[in-house]
Design an enzyme around this catalytic site. Structure first.
Site, PDB file in Angstrom:
ATOM      1  N   ARG A  18       0.857  -1.449  -0.201  1.00  0.00           N
ATOM      2  CA  ARG A  18      -0.095   0.021  -0.002  1.00  0.00           C
ATOM      3  C   ARG A  18       0.798   1.189  -0.097  1.00  0.00           C
ATOM      4  O   ARG A  18       0.440   2.386  -0.306  1.00  0.00           O
ATOM      5  CB  ARG A  18      -0.818  -0.141   1.121  1.00  0.00           C
ATOM      6  CG  ARG A  18      -1.935   1.101   1.378  1.00  0.00           C
ATOM      7  CD  ARG A  18      -2.958   1.290   0.129  1.00  0.00           C
ATOM      8  NE  ARG A  18      -3.717   2.513   0.432  1.00  0.00           N
ATOM      9  CZ  ARG A  18      -5.060   2.152   0.861  1.00  0.00           C
ATOM     10  NH1 ARG A  18      -5.473   1.041   1.347  1.00  0.00           N
ATOM     11  NH2 ARG A  18      -5.690   3.274   0.767  1.00  0.00           N
ATOM     12  N   HIS A  43      14.648 -10.951   6.928  1.00  0.00           N
ATOM     13  CA  HIS A  43      15.655 -11.275   5.672  1.00  0.00           C
ATOM     14  C   HIS A  43      15.575 -10.163   4.727  1.00  0.00           C
ATOM     15  O   HIS A  43      14.541 -10.130   3.897  1.00  0.00           O
ATOM     16  CB  HIS A  43      14.840 -12.733   5.222  1.00  0.00           C
ATOM     17  CG  HIS A  43      15.656 -13.114   3.919  1.00  0.00           C
ATOM     18  ND1 HIS A  43      15.743 -14.264   3.431  1.00  0.00           N
ATOM     19  CD2 HIS A  43      16.671 -12.607   3.243  1.00  0.00           C
ATOM     20  CE1 HIS A  43      16.426 -14.478   2.434  1.00  0.00           C
ATOM     21  NE2 HIS A  43      17.140 -13.456   2.350  1.00  0.00           N
ATOM     22  N   HIS A  50      10.428  -6.596   0.879  1.00  0.00           N
ATOM     23  CA  HIS A  50       9.424  -6.641   2.000  1.00  0.00           C
ATOM     24  C   HIS A  50      10.392  -5.925   3.103  1.00  0.00           C
ATOM     25  O   HIS A  50      10.273  -4.477   3.238  1.00  0.00           O
ATOM     26  CB  HIS A  50       9.108  -8.015   2.554  1.00  0.00           C
ATOM     27  CG  HIS A  50      10.369  -9.263   2.178  1.00  0.00           C
ATOM     28  ND1 HIS A  50      11.477  -9.336   2.664  1.00  0.00           N
ATOM     29  CD2 HIS A  50      10.225 -10.248   1.468  1.00  0.00           C
ATOM     30  CE1 HIS A  50      12.226 -10.094   2.199  1.00  0.00           C
ATOM     31  NE2 HIS A  50      11.474 -10.773   1.284  1.00  0.00           N
ATOM     32  N   GLU A  75      19.040 -12.447   8.491  1.00  0.00           N
ATOM     33  CA  GLU A  75      19.642 -13.620   7.478  1.00  0.00           C
ATOM     34  C   GLU A  75      19.426 -13.116   6.052  1.00  0.00           C
ATOM     35  O   GLU A  75      18.877 -11.825   5.642  1.00  0.00           O
ATOM     36  CB  GLU A  75      18.480 -14.744   7.421  1.00  0.00           C
ATOM     37  CG  GLU A  75      17.157 -14.691   7.015  1.00  0.00           C
ATOM     38  CD  GLU A  75      16.193 -15.770   7.220  1.00  0.00           C
ATOM     39  OE1 GLU A  75      16.396 -16.811   8.129  1.00  0.00           O
ATOM     40  OE2 GLU A  75      15.429 -15.884   6.236  1.00  0.00           O
ATOM     41  N   THR A 105      10.623 -17.081  -2.707  1.00  0.00           N
ATOM     42  CA  THR A 105      11.295 -17.308  -1.662  1.00  0.00           C
ATOM     43  C   THR A 105      12.418 -18.029  -1.566  1.00  0.00           C
ATOM     44  O   THR A 105      12.485 -18.874  -2.761  1.00  0.00           O
ATOM     45  CB  THR A 105      10.095 -17.815  -0.441  1.00  0.00           C
ATOM     46  OG1 THR A 105      10.724 -17.842   0.713  1.00  0.00           O
ATOM     47  CG2 THR A 105       9.584 -18.979  -1.106  1.00  0.00           C
ATOM     48  N   HIS A 198      11.241 -23.154   7.047  1.00  0.00           N
ATOM     49  CA  HIS A 198      10.609 -23.115   5.697  1.00  0.00           C
ATOM     50  C   HIS A 198       9.431 -23.730   5.685  1.00  0.00           C
ATOM     51  O   HIS A 198       9.568 -25.171   5.906  1.00  0.00           O
ATOM     52  CB  HIS A 198      11.564 -23.395   4.791  1.00  0.00           C
ATOM     53  CG  HIS A 198      11.064 -22.720   3.435  1.00  0.00           C
ATOM     54  ND1 HIS A 198      11.685 -21.382   3.047  1.00  0.00           N
ATOM     55  CD2 HIS A 198      10.173 -23.073   2.380  1.00  0.00           C
ATOM     56  CE1 HIS A 198      11.007 -20.967   1.750  1.00  0.00           C
ATOM     57  NE2 HIS A 198      10.157 -22.070   1.601  1.00  0.00           N
ATOM     58  N   GLY A 220       7.399 -17.579   9.784  1.00  0.00           N
ATOM     59  CA  GLY A 220       7.107 -16.348   9.345  1.00  0.00           C
ATOM     60  C   GLY A 220       5.636 -16.458   8.661  1.00  0.00           C
ATOM     61  O   GLY A 220       4.688 -16.095   9.270  1.00  0.00           O
ATOM     62  N   HIS A 221       5.619 -16.832   7.358  1.00  0.00           N
ATOM     63  CA  HIS A 221       4.355 -17.088   6.406  1.00  0.00           C
ATOM     64  C   HIS A 221       3.353 -17.697   7.027  1.00  0.00           C
ATOM     65  O   HIS A 221       2.018 -16.940   7.350  1.00  0.00           O
ATOM     66  CB  HIS A 221       4.544 -17.667   5.193  1.00  0.00           C
ATOM     67  CG  HIS A 221       3.618 -17.424   4.411  1.00  0.00           C
ATOM     68  ND1 HIS A 221       2.883 -16.428   3.719  1.00  0.00           N
ATOM     69  CD2 HIS A 221       2.424 -18.386   4.101  1.00  0.00           C
ATOM     70  CE1 HIS A 221       2.135 -16.725   2.874  1.00  0.00           C
ATOM     71  NE2 HIS A 221       1.437 -17.947   3.452  1.00  0.00           N
TER      72      HIS A 221
END
Length: 246
Positions: A18, A43, A50, A75, A105, A198, A220-221
């Site tokens: 945004r 990261h 991001h 990282e 990713t 991951h 994370g995700h």
């Protein structure tokens, strides 16, 4: 007990979609810490799609009062910009990750035939500044031995193959758990700590943590996706309960 390090990249992804400063990555970090998270991961990629460079510094400043209990993990690929940030900020841990052009990713760990000399020099520089160094590897003997020769402190096992095996279930899952068990045992025998990350989530994490000797999981995700439904603090608490670090 495995420490949970919350990867806050996706908070920055939402903000960047945004423009502006909402949601605040620093605010998200503070919520995670308030909920008991013992680690924060970022990261920062070269394209800043991001986490941005400024975020890395702002989060470091926000964590400074709690650095005795909350670890900061930066990282990324060992490019000059990342090296500069790590040497200046001296996080608790730096996880070196290979980057492939065009990847969405991380897709794999470091190949075991990656030349060691340049990486070993960077690793030594970080360690001389008090930074623990981990490298992202596939759960196989060759890359674990390669990491050992580099002189790192830990390996981070790439767990997407495990996540896919968990979805398949049955023999595929059993073979995958044994594969990661063997990898963790080899790393430990080589004197290395073991992290993992991951595609770990609330469903597959309990089974994965049957693998002994996991020091840290970076999530994370899945955690941020869960936070959309139950709130960020509650999502962190759910993962902490599974990891046994609460």
């Amino acid at each position: 007990m495995a420490r949970l390090s919350v990867n806050v990249n996706k908070v920055a992804t939402l903000r960047n979609s945004r423009g502006g400063a909402v949601p605040s990555v620093v605010d998200a970090v503070q919520v995670c810490v308030g909920a008991g998270a013992p680690g924060i991961t970022v990261h920062p990629r070269a394209d800043e799609r991001h986490i941005r460079r400024r975020d890395v510094y702002d989060i470091a400043a926000a964590l400074e009062p709690v650095r005795s209990t909350v670890e900061y993990n930066i990282e990324g690929d060992p490019r000059p910009g990342l090296i500069e940030m790590v040497e200046e900020l001296r996080p608790d841990q730096c996880t070196l990750v290979p980057v492939r052009p065009g990847e969405l990713t991380s897709e794999a760990g470091w190949p075991a035939d990656t030349p060691k000399s340049a990486l070993a020099e960077i690793i030594q520089r970080f360690q001389e500044r008090g930074v623990r160094v981990s490298v992202f590897v596939d759960p196989e003997p060759a890359p674990i031995d390669w990491a050992t020769e580099l002189g790192v402190d830990r390996v981070e096992l790439y767990t997407e193959p495990y996540a896919r095996a968990f979805e398949a279930g049955g023999g595929a899952l059993e073979r995958s758990v044994e594969r990661y068990r063997a990898a963790a045992e080899r790393a430990a025998a080589n004197g290395l700590g073991v992290n993992a990350g991951h595609d770990l989530d609330l469903k597959n994490l309990p089974t994965f943590l049957e693998v002994p000797g996991i020091d840290e999981v970076s999530i994370g995700h899945a955690l941020l996706a869960r936070a959309l439904l139950v709130g960020l603090g509650s999502a962190v608490e759910e993962y902490l309960q599974i990891a046994g670090s609460r």
